[in-house]
Write an enzyme that holds these catalytic residues in place. Structure first.
Site, PDB file in Angstrom:
ATOM      1  N   ALA A  81       0.812  -1.220   0.000  1.00 48.40           N
ATOM      2  CA  ALA A  81       0.000   0.000   0.000  1.00 48.40           C
ATOM      3  C   ALA A  81       0.841   1.263   0.000  1.00 48.40           C
ATOM      4  CB  ALA A  81      -0.942  -0.009   1.202  1.00 48.40           C
ATOM      5  N   HIS A 184      -2.249 -15.302   3.230  1.00 50.09           N
ATOM      6  CA  HIS A 184      -0.817 -15.607   3.197  1.00 50.09           C
ATOM      7  C   HIS A 184      -0.321 -15.906   4.613  1.00 50.09           C
ATOM      8  CE1 HIS A 184       2.976 -15.356   0.850  1.00 50.09           C
ATOM      9  NE2 HIS A 184       3.500 -15.135   2.049  1.00 50.09           N
ATOM     10  N   HIS A 186       1.370 -15.624   7.862  1.00 46.28           N
ATOM     11  CA  HIS A 186       2.116 -14.520   8.458  1.00 46.28           C
ATOM     12  C   HIS A 186       1.681 -14.307   9.902  1.00 46.28           C
ATOM     13  CE1 HIS A 186      -1.658 -12.479   7.462  1.00 46.28           C
ATOM     14  NE2 HIS A 186      -1.303 -11.492   8.289  1.00 46.28           N
ATOM     15  N   GLU A 202       0.023 -11.366  34.219  1.00 48.25           N
ATOM     16  CA  GLU A 202       0.935 -12.505  34.290  1.00 48.25           C
ATOM     17  C   GLU A 202       2.186 -12.158  35.093  1.00 48.25           C
ATOM     18  OE1 GLU A 202       1.765 -14.454  30.627  1.00 48.25           O
ATOM     19  OE2 GLU A 202      -0.322 -15.060  30.298  1.00 48.25           O
ATOM     20  N   MET A 336     -17.614 -15.601  22.556  1.00 51.47           N
ATOM     21  CA  MET A 336     -17.395 -14.976  23.859  1.00 51.47           C
ATOM     22  C   MET A 336     -18.283 -13.737  23.942  1.00 51.47           C
ATOM     23  SD  MET A 336     -15.262 -16.615  25.811  1.00 51.47           S
ATOM     24  CE  MET A 336     -13.926 -17.826  25.761  1.00 51.47           C
ATOM     25  N   TYR A 339     -22.743 -13.580  28.811  1.00 44.24           N
ATOM     26  CA  TYR A 339     -22.201 -13.879  30.137  1.00 44.24           C
ATOM     27  C   TYR A 339     -20.692 -13.671  30.168  1.00 44.24           C
ATOM     28  CZ  TYR A 339     -21.478 -16.305  34.569  1.00 44.24           C
ATOM     29  OH  TYR A 339     -21.132 -16.608  35.863  1.00 44.24           O
ATOM     30  N   GLU A 340     -20.014 -14.100  29.095  1.00 40.82           N
ATOM     31  CA  GLU A 340     -18.553 -13.959  29.055  1.00 40.82           C
ATOM     32  C   GLU A 340     -18.124 -12.498  29.087  1.00 40.82           C
ATOM     33  OE1 GLU A 340     -19.378 -17.940  27.044  1.00 40.82           O
ATOM     34  OE2 GLU A 340     -20.262 -15.941  27.059  1.00 40.82           O
TER      35      GLU A 340
END
Length: 379
Positions: A81, A184, A186, A202, A336, A339-340
């Site tokens: 692009a 493709h 990737h 985490e 999802m 409730y999720e």
């Protein structure tokens, strides 16, 4: 007070709890499970798998992808692009995303005038990494040496961008169902000047566990799963793949090194070879489950990088998350929603059932003919 030190009401409650535990079956009875890595709970409702499906069915993807399309901006020699022409690459190819979500020189917002309206600076870079020059292949259809080249490229870009940014997120969205707009093969790499929310969770969880128990959370978790075996999908000399006890997506898996490794660049050559092999096996099993090119989002999590890379991050263990949406067939997915979105994650299939199904699947891709299957099995 009774001789046992409890009153009759407490004894009755204890008796009822024992009776409930004796009749509980995870595959039949709803319950909630804790995710210690991301500090959240998931509702498991395995009995719901018995209900007939009357919800949305995705259309079958029967379109043939051309091996090379000069109009595809990810193909070798194609014009992107921004007017740049891709090289005639024959392995992996890394380039700057033409439409990045993060830029390195964005201005910073001013100070907040109220605690309810806070904004902070966000800088970074976004890259795209092509796995292969052909558009009609995916990772499970690539050779182990070709996947090893992807692993090396992941490690290199982590090291390169991690020299400046505290978080380098490698992720792959595979399939239109997961929002992938280009067939493709990737992935994307986003490096940011901040730790994203999930990385922060985490970090807190792993640090707290190490402080309390003296060893990394995911190292102990791996040992426990190797002992219990019921959620294991694949094991090798250096790696294991399992459906986490707390999985939210139907066939979600966690890919972990056996050795304590904090980041991708720390992997030895033998570990990288083995990683390429076990990835091919896992992704082949995924495709074989419903005999379709299995959609998923996946990504790597490792210790933070940037200026604090030299700090003590020994509570971290490198790992990859795979989040595939398919539930019942190639056309029925997990949503999802409801409730999720408003309460917490919920799943129907138990992680143990999912692991059992994945374990039983062949490691030779369904696309291969019988002769090729026999050759691959012997090899």
């Amino acid at each position: 007070m009774s001789r046992s030190g409890t009153d009759p009401q407490q004894r009755q409650q204890a008796s009822e709890a024992d009776a409930a535990a004796a009749t509980f079956r995870a595959n039949d009875h709803q319950h909630i499970r804790y995710n210690p890595l991301q500090d959240e709970w998931v509702l498991v409702s395995a009995h719901r798998m018995k209900r007939p499906w009357q919800g949305q069915v995705e259309p079958q993807l029967l379109k043939t992808v051309p091996r090379h399309d000069p109009l595809n901006p990810l193909c070798p020699g194609a014009i992107r692009a921004n007017g740049e022409v891709n090289p005639q690459y024959d392995s992996t190819f890394l380039f700057d995303n033409d439409f990045p979500a993060l830029q390195p020189d964005a201005p910073s917002p001013g100070p907040s005038d109220h605690p309810l309206f806070q904004a902070k600076s966000a800088r970074g870079v976004c890259k795209v990494m092509c796995f292969h020059p052909w558009s009609d292949v995916t990772l499970p259809l690539m050779s182990v040496p070709e996947i090893r080249a992807v692993v090396d490229a992941w490690a290199s870009v982590t090291e390169e961008l991690g020299a400046q940014y505290p978080w380098v997120q490698i992720f792959e969205n595979k399939g239109a169902m997961m929002g992938c707009s280009n067939p493709h093969p990737h992935c994307q790499v986003w490096a940011s000047s901040f730790l994203p929310d999930i990385a922060q969770r985490e970090e807190r969880s792993q640090q707290a566990y190490k402080s309390q128990h003296g060893e990394p959370l995911l190292m102990e978790y791996s040992r426990q799963e190797l002992l219990r075996k019921e959620r294991l999908v694949l094991t090798s000399e250096h790696w294991l793949v399992l459906v986490p006890f707390w999985a939210t997506w139907p066939y979600q898996t966690l890919l972990l090194p056996r050795r304590h490794v904090r980041r991708l660049p720390e992997l030895t050559p033998a570990e990288r070879d083995d990683l390429a092999s076990i990835m091919k096996k896992l992704l082949t099993k995924y495709d074989n489950l419903f005999e379709t090119s299995f959609p998923y989002s996946m990504g790597w999590h490792g210790a933070p990088t940037g200026s604090e890379a030299g700090a003590n991050w020994n509570h971290w263990q490198l790992h990859a998350h795979y989040y595939p949406p398919l539930l019942r067939s190639a056309t029925v997915r997990k949503f999802m929603v409801g409730y999720e979105m408003l309460a917490q994650a919920q799943r129907d299939l138990t992680p143990e059932q999912a692991a059992e199904r994945l374990r039983a699947l062949p490691e030779v891709h369904y696309h291969l003919g019988q002769k090729d299957r026999e050759t691959a099995t012997i090899a």
